[in-house]
Design an enzyme around this catalytic site. Structure first.
Site, short mmCIF file in Angstrom:
data_model
loop_
_atom_site.label_atom_id
_atom_site.label_comp_id
_atom_site.label_asym_id
_atom_site.label_seq_id
_atom_site.Cartn_x
_atom_site.Cartn_y
_atom_site.Cartn_z
N CYS A 122 0.97 -1.53 0.26
CA CYS A 122 -0.18 0.32 0.25
C CYS A 122 0.70 1.36 0.03
O CYS A 122 0.79 2.70 -0.21
CB CYS A 122 -1.21 -0.16 1.23
SG CYS A 122 -2.16 -1.47 1.21
N HIS A 255 -3.55 7.11 1.86
CA HIS A 255 -3.56 5.59 1.63
C HIS A 255 -4.64 5.11 1.78
O HIS A 255 -5.49 5.19 3.58
CB HIS A 255 -2.12 4.69 2.06
CG HIS A 255 -2.81 3.37 1.46
ND1 HIS A 255 -3.52 3.05 0.64
CD2 HIS A 255 -3.20 2.27 2.99
CE1 HIS A 255 -4.31 1.70 0.84
NE2 HIS A 255 -3.87 1.45 2.39
N ASN A 285 -10.30 0.15 -0.43
CA ASN A 285 -8.92 -0.29 -0.35
C ASN A 285 -8.09 -1.07 -1.65
O ASN A 285 -8.84 -1.96 -1.28
CB ASN A 285 -7.96 -1.37 1.03
CG ASN A 285 -6.42 -1.14 1.09
OD1 ASN A 285 -5.71 -0.38 0.20
ND2 ASN A 285 -6.15 -1.54 2.29
#
Length: 328
Positions: A122, A255, A285
Site C-alpha cells: 500500500c 492511503h 482499499n
C-alpha cells in the site's frame, strides 16, 4: 539549473463492476457469512468497491489510468522515458515479465525506455514517486509515468469477513516531468521487516505446487495500531526536510485504507478533515492504487489547485511506510 520533478498529469480508472456493501452482504450471506452495510461502514468508512471482470489484469487497469494522465499532461506515450508501476498483484506469477513492461507494450511505447515494478504494497505509489523523483533530479530521465494498479479481489479470502469487505480493484497514475519550478518538495521512506507477518501474502510456490495460503493475511488490529503511530511521524519528517509546517499543507492525500486511520492522522497533524481527500468510501482499499486514485479525484473536481501543497502518505505490508510532499 536546479532540476525538479513536477506532476503535470493525473489519471485514474475503476472497473465498471461496482459492489456496494448491500451487494457484498447478500453475496456473503449466500455462503453463510454475516455482515452488513452498518458493520462495514462503522469499522472502515467503506460503502462500495469495484471488482475487475474475469480476465482483466492489473495492466489493463493501469493502461486506462495512464492514458488519462498522459492526456492531461499533453504528452504522447512515446514522450515517456521511464515507466514505474507499483503493484502487489502483477499480471504474472513471479512478477515477470514485469507489469510495467506489459503496460509499456499496451501503451505502444516503443522507444526502448526502462520499465520496472515496485513492490511496497500500500506504500507502493509513494515509493514509486520517490524513485521517479530521484531519476528526474539526477538528469537521467525527463518524463516519467508512475502508476499504482491492483486487482486485490483475486487474492481476497471471501470466507474472512474481516478482510474481504475492505479491498477493491483500481488504478491511478501520474506523469512527472523535469521542471525548473519546484514540484516534489520532499520524500521520506521507511521499512521494518520485523513486522512482515502482520500483513502478507503467505503462500509460496515450490516445484510448481502452492505451499500455504494463496490469499492475503492481515492482522487488522496490529496494522491499525502501527499505521496510526507511523503516518503523522513520517509526514512530519517530510515537512522538516522541506522546511515547512503542517499549517502550510493544503491537502492530505493518504492511503485510503480505513477512515479511522485517516481521521487519526489528520488530528495528529493538527489539520481538519476538510483538508483531506477521502475516496475510501467509494473504492475501498485499493492498495498501491489508492493514493493516485484519490489524487486524481481531487485534481479533477477542482479541489487540488496548481501551486497548492499536497501531502501523500501511506503504510503497507513489509512493513513499509512513507510520505511525499508535493507542490502542484
Amino acid at each position: 539549473m536546479t532540476l525538479h520533478s513536477k506532476i503535470v498529469g493525473t489519471g485514474s480508472y475503476l472497473p465498471p463492476n461496482r459492489v456496494t456493501n448491500h451487494d457484498l452482504a447478500a453475496q456473503l450471506a449466500a455462503k453463510g457469512i454475516e455482515t452488513s452495510d452498518e458493520w462495514i461502514v462503522s469499522r472502515s468508512g467503506i460503502a462500495a468497491r469495484h471488482y475487475a471482470a474475469e480476465g482483466v489484469q492489473s495492466s489493463d487497469l493501469a493502461v486506462e489510468a495512464a492514458k488519462k494522465a498522459l492526456e492531461m499532461a499533453q504528452l504522447s506515450a512515446n514522450d515517456i522515458d521511464l515507466v514505474i508501476l507499483a503493484t502487489s498483484t502483477p499480471d504474472f506469477f513471479g512478477g515477470f515479465p514485469s507489469t510495467a513492461c506489459v503496460v509499456q507494450r499496451k501503451l505502444g511505447i516503443d522507444n526502448g525506455c526502462p520499465a520496472l515494478d515496485v513492490q511496497a504494497v500500500c506504500s507502493g505509489f509513494v515509493y514509486a514517486l520517490t524513485t521517479a523523483d530521484k531519476f528526474i533530479k539526477s538528469g537521467a530521465h525527463k518524463n516519467v509515468l508512475v502508476i499504482g494498479a491492483e486487482v486485490f479481489s483475486r487474492i481476497i479470502d471471501f470466507s474472512d469477513r474481516t478482510t474481504c469487505v475492505l479491498f477493491g480493484d483500481g488504478a491511478g497514475a501520474a506523469v512527472l516531468t523535469a521542471s525548473e519550478e519546484p514540484g516534489i518538495l520532499a520524500t521520506k521512506l521507511h521499512a521494518d521487516g520485523s513486522y512482515g507477518d502482520i500483513l502478507c501474502g503467505p503462500g509460496r510456490i515450490s516445484n510448481g505446487v502452492l505451499e500455504g495460503s494463496a490469499f492475503m493475511y492481515m492482522d487488522g488490529q496490529a496494522v491499525f495500531k502501527l499505521a496510526v503511530g507511523l503516518l503523522d511521524k513520517v509526514a512530519n519528517e517530510a515537512l522538516e526536510l522541506a522546511g515547512m509546517q503542517s499549517s502550510e499543507v493544503d491537502w492530505i492525500v493518504p492511503h485510503q485504507a480505513n477512515i479511522r486511520i485517516m481521521q487519526g492522522t489528520a488530528k495528529k497533524l493538527g489539520l481538519g478533515m476538510d483538508k483531506m481527500i477521502v475516496t475510501v468510501d467509494q473504492h475501498g482499499n485499493t492498495s498501491a492504487a489508492s493514493i493516485p486514485l484519490a489524487l486524481d479525484v481531487g485534481v479533477r473536481d477542482g479541489r487540488i489547485k496548481p501551486g497548492q501543497n499536497v501531502m501523500m502518505e501511506g503504510v503497507g505490508g513489509g512493513f513499509t511506510w512513507g510520505a511525499v510532499l508535493v507542490r502542484m
